[in-house]
Write an enzyme that holds these catalytic residues in place. Sequence first.
Site, mmCIF file in Angstrom:
data_model
loop_
_atom_site.group_PDB
_atom_site.id
_atom_site.type_symbol
_atom_site.label_atom_id
_atom_site.label_comp_id
_atom_site.label_asym_id
_atom_site.label_seq_id
_atom_site.Cartn_x
_atom_site.Cartn_y
_atom_site.Cartn_z
ATOM 1 N N ARG A 193 0.869 -1.187 0.000
ATOM 2 C CA ARG A 193 0.000 0.000 0.000
ATOM 3 C C ARG A 193 0.899 1.226 0.000
ATOM 4 O O ARG A 193 1.771 1.370 0.853
ATOM 5 C CB ARG A 193 -0.912 0.047 1.230
ATOM 6 N N CYS B 106 -16.335 2.494 1.215
ATOM 7 C CA CYS B 106 -15.175 1.622 1.492
ATOM 8 C C CYS B 106 -14.611 1.874 2.884
ATOM 9 O O CYS B 106 -13.910 1.019 3.414
ATOM 10 C CB CYS B 106 -14.109 1.829 0.431
ATOM 11 N N ARG C 108 -13.722 -7.594 3.263
ATOM 12 C CA ARG C 108 -12.321 -7.368 2.881
ATOM 13 C C ARG C 108 -11.485 -8.577 3.257
ATOM 14 O O ARG C 108 -10.614 -9.004 2.512
ATOM 15 C CB ARG C 108 -11.748 -6.126 3.610
ATOM 16 N N GLN D 40 -10.304 -3.896 -2.556
ATOM 17 C CA GLN D 40 -11.554 -3.316 -2.045
ATOM 18 C C GLN D 40 -12.716 -3.667 -2.971
ATOM 19 O O GLN D 40 -13.833 -3.959 -2.514
ATOM 20 C CB GLN D 40 -11.411 -1.796 -1.938
ATOM 21 N N HIS E 39 -7.453 0.468 -6.183
ATOM 22 C CA HIS E 39 -7.624 -0.242 -4.904
ATOM 23 C C HIS E 39 -8.375 -1.558 -5.185
ATOM 24 O O HIS E 39 -9.525 -1.729 -4.772
ATOM 25 C CB HIS E 39 -8.414 0.657 -3.944
ATOM 26 N N ASP F 145 -17.069 7.732 -1.494
ATOM 27 C CA ASP F 145 -15.762 7.613 -0.830
ATOM 28 C C ASP F 145 -15.390 9.022 -0.360
ATOM 29 O O ASP F 145 -16.039 10.009 -0.744
ATOM 30 C CB ASP F 145 -14.732 7.069 -1.847
HETATM 31 N N1 NVA Z 1 -9.757 7.132 -1.725
HETATM 32 C C1 NVA Z 1 -9.388 6.752 -0.379
HETATM 33 C C2 NVA Z 1 -9.658 5.297 -0.164
HETATM 34 C C3 NVA Z 1 -9.399 4.817 1.234
HETATM 35 C C4 NVA Z 1 -9.662 3.365 1.391
HETATM 36 C C5 NVA Z 1 -7.928 7.092 -0.136
HETATM 37 O O1 NVA Z 1 -7.100 6.797 -1.003
HETATM 38 O O2 NVA Z 1 -7.609 7.649 0.904
HETATM 39 N N1 CP Z 2 -11.126 0.583 2.870
HETATM 40 C C1 CP Z 2 -9.839 0.562 3.236
HETATM 41 O O1 CP Z 2 -8.937 0.306 2.438
HETATM 42 O O2 CP Z 2 -9.645 0.811 4.540
HETATM 43 P P1 CP Z 2 -8.209 1.025 5.243
HETATM 44 O O3 CP Z 2 -7.647 2.304 4.708
HETATM 45 O O4 CP Z 2 -8.527 1.076 6.700
HETATM 46 O O5 CP Z 2 -7.339 -0.144 4.880
#
Ligand code: NVA
Ligand code: CP
Length: 311
Positions: free
Chosen positions: A108, A271, A299, A138, A135, A230
């Site tokens: 990540r 999400c 998840r 997800q 992602h 989101d």
């Molecule tokens: N668009 C958000 C998704 C978090 C799971 C981010 O990248 O912060």
């Molecule tokens: N939805 C998601 O990816 O959550 P986290 O950022 O907590 O991993």
Amino acid sequence: MAVNLKGKSLLTLKDFTKEEIEYLLDLASDLKQKKRMGIIGQQLKGKNVALIFEKPSTRTRCAFTVACVDEGGHPEYLGKNDIQLGYKESVEDTARVLGRLFDGIEFRGFSQDHVNKLAKYSGVPVFNGLTDDYHPTQILADLLTIKEQFGKLKGLKFTYIGDGRNNMANSLMIGCSKIGLDFTLVAPKELWPNNDLINECEGFSLDSGSKIVITEDIDKVKGSHVIYTDVWCSMGEEEQAADRISLLKPYQVNKELVLKTEKDDTICMHCLPAVKGNEITEDVFEKHSKVIFDEAENRMHTIKAVMVAMI
Ligand code: NVA
Ligand code: CP
């Protein structure tokens, strides 16, 4: 032909066929049922999985950890200050080291190029746990959740509303167009996905028989089975918060917006983490919290399916 994903990486769902995605969803559903029945597997016994996190995470980190341990494997968390990925050691060299020691790598972070390079140079399956662009794990959880709710995916109307050019919007457009969900994206023009990606997804939707609509018009939520939103500011974009709030205020998921579906079985999804009062109001969030937290739980089951199928 039987689906075989051994050795494959999950960098974006673009690289997966409809059949492969369906296979992962069925496997996840089976593993979920088994866990409910107290049946624990050993399908990752003797396997070590590196979990690299440059950005914070609750769900993704915990899902990979629990899924790996449930199947007898060993997860190793590598936070942003634990390794020197891309600044004191090249991504290529880190990949080659981790590939010698681990059987799979989750990443990540910011750069899609980094996760692609990890896959290219490590020689082991690499799983994208979120980048600025995509992602994919997800989306598997989201699709499983929708299938649990409606008993099918094909032919449903899925609407994403909000920041239409972030990792979630991109990945949902890919996932829906691959699997045959009609995908509507409602966002101000400034925040539409990039044209190349829209064109690519239009190709996927021709194959799956689905439809893609990109619009600024919130009335286009009419008929939606699913409304998805989101955060308005993704991780790393915090300084844009004020601009985003003024741009996206009309695109909030609230009671009035949900009424525009003119349906009484619409589900709202997120999400998480959510900023209540921005992209979704607290009352709508709470009304749909059962589905939203099913989605969060899924998840783990879908990530377990990914590791079991690919490692
Ligand atoms: N668009 C958000 C998704 C978090 C799971 C981010 O990248 O912060
Ligand atoms: N939805 C998601 O990816 O959550 P986290 O950022 O907590 O991993």
